[in-house]
Scaffold this motif. Structure first.
Motif, PDB file in Angstrom:
ATOM      1  N   LEU A 365      76.897  22.245 -23.087  1.00 53.01           N
ATOM      2  CA  LEU A 365      76.831  23.128 -24.578  1.00 53.01           C
ATOM      3  C   LEU A 365      75.466  24.185 -24.496  1.00 53.01           C
ATOM      4  CD1 LEU A 365      78.059  20.848 -27.229  1.00 53.01           C
ATOM      5  CD2 LEU A 365      79.376  22.038 -26.016  1.00 53.01           C
ATOM      6  N   ILE A 366      74.398  23.814 -23.609  1.00 53.43           N
ATOM      7  CA  ILE A 366      73.414  24.629 -23.985  1.00 53.43           C
ATOM      8  C   ILE A 366      73.603  26.062 -23.122  1.00 53.43           C
ATOM      9  CG2 ILE A 366      71.672  23.018 -24.406  1.00 53.43           C
ATOM     10  CD1 ILE A 366      70.797  22.899 -21.552  1.00 53.43           C
ATOM     11  N   PHE A 367      74.538  25.872 -22.332  1.00 54.69           N
ATOM     12  CA  PHE A 367      74.965  27.224 -21.388  1.00 54.69           C
ATOM     13  C   PHE A 367      76.172  27.982 -22.045  1.00 54.69           C
ATOM     14  CE2 PHE A 367      73.557  23.860 -18.678  1.00 54.69           C
ATOM     15  CZ  PHE A 367      72.602  24.529 -17.951  1.00 54.69           C
ATOM     16  N   ALA A 368      76.371  27.478 -23.277  1.00 52.85           N
ATOM     17  CA  ALA A 368      77.358  28.293 -24.164  1.00 52.85           C
ATOM     18  C   ALA A 368      77.181  29.886 -24.017  1.00 52.85           C
ATOM     19  CB  ALA A 368      77.690  27.744 -25.355  1.00 52.85           C
ATOM     20  N   GLU A 369      75.922  30.099 -24.369  1.00 54.11           N
ATOM     21  CA  GLU A 369      75.519  31.506 -24.545  1.00 54.11           C
ATOM     22  C   GLU A 369      75.691  32.413 -23.278  1.00 54.11           C
ATOM     23  OE1 GLU A 369      71.976  34.428 -26.080  1.00 54.11           O
ATOM     24  OE2 GLU A 369      71.341  32.379 -25.498  1.00 54.11           O
ATOM     25  N   ASP A 370      75.355  31.924 -22.119  1.00 52.19           N
ATOM     26  CA  ASP A 370      75.620  32.572 -20.759  1.00 52.19           C
ATOM     27  C   ASP A 370      77.062  32.546 -20.611  1.00 52.19           C
ATOM     28  OD1 ASP A 370      72.663  32.209 -19.611  1.00 52.19           O
ATOM     29  OD2 ASP A 370      73.162  30.424 -20.367  1.00 52.19           O
ATOM     30  N   VAL A 371      78.003  31.668 -20.755  1.00 54.01           N
ATOM     31  CA  VAL A 371      79.425  31.757 -20.582  1.00 54.01           C
ATOM     32  C   VAL A 371      79.904  32.993 -21.635  1.00 54.01           C
ATOM     33  CG1 VAL A 371      81.669  30.793 -20.788  1.00 54.01           C
ATOM     34  CG2 VAL A 371      79.710  29.530 -20.055  1.00 54.01           C
ATOM     35  N   THR A 372      79.394  33.093 -22.789  1.00 56.05           N
ATOM     36  CA  THR A 372      79.942  33.908 -23.744  1.00 56.05           C
ATOM     37  C   THR A 372      79.573  35.379 -23.130  1.00 56.05           C
ATOM     38  OG1 THR A 372      79.554  32.418 -25.545  1.00 56.05           O
ATOM     39  CG2 THR A 372      79.577  35.121 -26.103  1.00 56.05           C
ATOM     40  N   ALA A 373      78.290  35.522 -22.733  1.00 58.95           N
ATOM     41  CA  ALA A 373      77.935  36.711 -22.019  1.00 58.95           C
ATOM     42  C   ALA A 373      78.704  37.325 -20.846  1.00 58.95           C
ATOM     43  CB  ALA A 373      76.418  36.772 -21.616  1.00 58.95           C
ATOM     44  N   ALA A 374      79.154  36.298 -20.039  1.00 58.97           N
ATOM     45  CA  ALA A 374      79.748  36.575 -18.697  1.00 58.97           C
ATOM     46  C   ALA A 374      81.449  36.863 -19.329  1.00 58.97           C
ATOM     47  CB  ALA A 374      79.940  35.284 -17.874  1.00 58.97           C
ATOM     48  N   LEU A 375      81.827  36.278 -20.258  1.00 59.69           N
ATOM     49  CA  LEU A 375      83.174  36.633 -20.604  1.00 59.69           C
ATOM     50  C   LEU A 375      83.207  38.203 -21.524  1.00 59.69           C
ATOM     51  CD1 LEU A 375      84.513  33.344 -22.066  1.00 59.69           C
ATOM     52  CD2 LEU A 375      85.474  34.453 -20.074  1.00 59.69           C
ATOM     53  N   THR A 376      82.295  38.423 -22.120  1.00 59.25           N
ATOM     54  CA  THR A 376      82.104  39.677 -23.070  1.00 59.25           C
ATOM     55  C   THR A 376      82.681  41.047 -22.478  1.00 59.25           C
ATOM     56  OG1 THR A 376      80.412  38.752 -24.352  1.00 59.25           O
ATOM     57  CG2 THR A 376      80.595  41.035 -24.318  1.00 59.25           C
ATOM     58  N   PRO A 377      82.602  41.276 -21.246  1.00 60.20           N
ATOM     59  CA  PRO A 377      82.936  42.379 -20.527  1.00 60.20           C
ATOM     60  C   PRO A 377      84.547  42.353 -20.413  1.00 60.20           C
ATOM     61  CG  PRO A 377      81.130  41.664 -19.255  1.00 60.20           C
ATOM     62  CD  PRO A 377      81.358  40.569 -20.131  1.00 60.20           C
ATOM     63  N   HIS A 378      85.014  41.107 -20.325  1.00 58.06           N
ATOM     64  CA  HIS A 378      86.432  41.088 -20.150  1.00 58.06           C
ATOM     65  C   HIS A 378      87.266  40.972 -21.558  1.00 58.06           C
ATOM     66  CE1 HIS A 378      85.990  39.946 -15.853  1.00 58.06           C
ATOM     67  NE2 HIS A 378      84.766  39.133 -16.026  1.00 58.06           N
ATOM     68  N   LEU A 379      86.818  40.148 -22.453  1.00 53.39           N
ATOM     69  CA  LEU A 379      87.557  39.740 -23.935  1.00 53.39           C
ATOM     70  C   LEU A 379      86.887  40.566 -24.985  1.00 53.39           C
ATOM     71  CD1 LEU A 379      87.603  35.921 -23.475  1.00 53.39           C
ATOM     72  CD2 LEU A 379      89.124  37.564 -22.869  1.00 53.39           C
ATOM     73  N   GLY A 380      85.622  41.039 -24.894  1.00 60.57           N
ATOM     74  CA  GLY A 380      84.770  41.761 -26.161  1.00 60.57           C
ATOM     75  C   GLY A 380      83.999  40.697 -26.551  1.00 60.57           C
ATOM     76  N   LYS A 381      82.756  41.027 -27.220  1.00 67.54           N
ATOM     77  CA  LYS A 381      82.051  40.124 -27.701  1.00 67.54           C
ATOM     78  C   LYS A 381      82.473  39.044 -28.769  1.00 67.54           C
ATOM     79  CE  LYS A 381      77.222  39.801 -29.586  1.00 67.54           C
ATOM     80  NZ  LYS A 381      77.525  38.739 -30.385  1.00 67.54           N
ATOM     81  N   THR A 382      83.382  39.641 -29.766  1.00 64.70           N
ATOM     82  CA  THR A 382      83.681  38.717 -30.821  1.00 64.70           C
ATOM     83  C   THR A 382      84.467  37.805 -30.151  1.00 64.70           C
ATOM     84  OG1 THR A 382      83.708  40.636 -32.504  1.00 64.70           O
ATOM     85  CG2 THR A 382      84.898  38.560 -32.984  1.00 64.70           C
ATOM     86  N   ALA A 383      85.603  38.109 -29.454  1.00 61.35           N
ATOM     87  CA  ALA A 383      86.636  37.441 -29.020  1.00 61.35           C
ATOM     88  C   ALA A 383      85.901  36.168 -28.174  1.00 61.35           C
ATOM     89  CB  ALA A 383      87.790  37.876 -28.202  1.00 61.35           C
ATOM     90  N   ALA A 384      85.079  36.551 -26.937  1.00 64.34           N
ATOM     91  CA  ALA A 384      84.313  35.588 -26.259  1.00 64.34           C
ATOM     92  C   ALA A 384      83.694  34.612 -26.991  1.00 64.34           C
ATOM     93  CB  ALA A 384      83.532  36.450 -25.368  1.00 64.34           C
TER      94      ALA A 384
END
Length: 453
Positions: A365-384
């Motif tokens: 769970l402590i890596f959740a922010e990193d995964v969110t950042a990696a998904l943001t270019p694909h899904l957008g910040k809110t959706a990620a």
């Protein structure tokens, strides 16, 4: 005799600097310097200054009598000047006329305190230097040691232990610079006579001030500061900040020593950290002392700060007197804190394996922010963010590691390969600027060290 816990809250060398004997020596140093300065300028006869100086160098002053007479006179300078005058008169009645000439009691006591504070700062700065070296060495040794960063006492994301230590070091480097600055700005001569105008000395006032400042090797202020106490408040706050910084360090250590965390430990020693009831305990001892000291200092600083507006007109009734024991006590506490901190850090045990183990407690769970950042270019910040927030709740409910849960999601499969996702769960790649900030603080320490040399 002090209580059994006295040594927790003081340091014997600084105790000696503020003992009654040391205060009397500092007061007599002022009187001797005053006589010499006034003789040099021609205000009093040189022969009188010589006699006064000789008597000031005597060692056999009745401290008990001075203490008792202070209760009647209102401050220690009055009975000391009286005793000094009597002694000078026995040698030279004419010289006795010039003891304490043009000065007032507050000149003596304030300048004596400044001289004592100079010596105390010498001692504390000497304590601080090796402490900074210990912290620099610890930060260097653990530059790459991975651990969990915590916010609001909860695991947040990976950092390095070197980065945590660099934070402690950075605060103390600022504290060192603050004390160095205040040594020059706050520790100044006090000499103004009855209402600060030195009217008794007439046109020779500036020359006497300059000569007296030179005799005592103290800066001469723009004007006397009998009723303007901000310099002392500034110094009190600086000492309080040192204790607070060390208390923060110690509080971190206490939390890291908790049984459930176990990432650092104080050095073991016979009889240290035990319990009178529980044989298995290994309690934080030195760190606890530091936390206790940090808890005492704010009230002392407040005493001076609250009194800043209470110094009526040119001389205060009560606010000045309330200061007398505050700065000595702050010096005792700060010196004690520095000594305890050195003991704590010189033997601190760091458990790298436990730190690495604790990184896995949240099951990714402590890596959740990193995964969110990696998904943001694909899904957008809110959706990620919404996707990973939901996953962070569902994975623990199912007893799964976050990485394994995410591998099953179509949204993840469309955006990240298994290797790309796994890389996001590598703690060594998730510490952000931990190394950069650690190196910057260490470089600052080296620069400060070079300037000292």
């Amino acid at each position: 005799m002090p209580g059994l816990s006295h040594l927790v809250f003081t340091h014997p060398p600084v105790d000696a600097l503020f003992a009654a004997e040391a205060q009397v020596r500092a007061m007599l140093r002022f009187e001797q310097a005053l006589a010499r300065a006034e003789a040099t300028v021609g205000v009093i006869p040189a022969a009188a200054a010589d006699v006064i100086a000789t008597v000031c160098q005597a060692a056999d002053w009745d401290l008990d009598a001075l203490a008792q007479q202070t209760l009647l006179a209102g401050n220690p300078a009055i009975p000391l000047v009286k005793m000094l005058t009597q002694r000078v008169a026995r040698l030279d009645a004419e010289a006795a006329k010039y003891v304490h000439y043009g000065a007032t009691s507050q000149d003596v006591l304030d300048t004596a305190l400044v001289l004592q504070l100079q010596a105390a700062l010498d001692l504390m700065e000497a304590q601080l230097r090796p402490l900074l070296e210990l912290l620099a060495a610890l930060a260097t040794a653990h530059r790459n040691t991975l651990m969990t960063g915590r916010t609001l006492l909860q695991q947040a994301r990976p950092i390095t232990f070197g980065y945590k230590v660099a934070g402690w070091l950075d605060g103390l480097l600022r504290a060192q610079g603050r004390l160095t600055r205040l040594r020059a700005e706050a520790l100044v001569l006090q000499f103004g006579g009855a209402v600060g105008t030195l009217a008794t000395l007439g046109v020779q006032e500036p020359a006497v001030i300059a000569q007296l400042a030179g005799e005592l090797q103290l800066p001469a202020p723009m004007l006397p500061w009998h009723g303007q106490r901000d310099r002392l408040v500034d110094l009190a706050a600086a000492l309080g900040i040192v204790c607070g910084n060390l208390g923060k360090l110690a509080h971190d250590v206490v939390l890291l020593m908790q049984t459930e965390v176990g990432e650092v430990h104080e050095a073991a020693a016979a009889g240290k950290g035990g319990s009178s009831a529980m044989p298995h305990k290994r309690n934080p001892v030195t760190a606890t002392f530091l936390v206790a000291i940090a808890g005492r200092t704010p009230a002392l600083v407040h005493t001076l700060l609250a009194g800043l507006s209470q110094h009526e007109h040119e001389r205060a009734a009560g606010a000045w007197h309330a200061e007398w024991e505050v700065l000595p006590e702050l010096c005792r506490l700060t010196a004690a804190a520095l000594a305890h901190a050195h003991d704590l850090l010189s033997g601190l045990e760091v458990d790298r394996d436990r730190m690495r183990h604790n990184l896995e407690l949240t099951q990714g769970l402590i890596f959740a922010e990193d995964v969110t950042a990696a998904l943001t270019p694909h899904l957008g910040k809110t959706a990620a963010h919404q996707l990973i927030e939901a996953a962070s709740q569902e994975a623990p409910r199912l007893g799964q590691h976050l990485r394994e849960y995410l591998l099953q999601l179509p949204e993840i499969q469309h955006c990240l390969s298994p290797d790309e996702l796994s890389a996001l769960f590598d703690p060594a790649r998730a510490t952000g600027l931990s190394h950069y900030f650690t190196d910057a603080v260490l470089a600052r320490r080296r620069l400060a060290l070079n300037s000292e040399q």
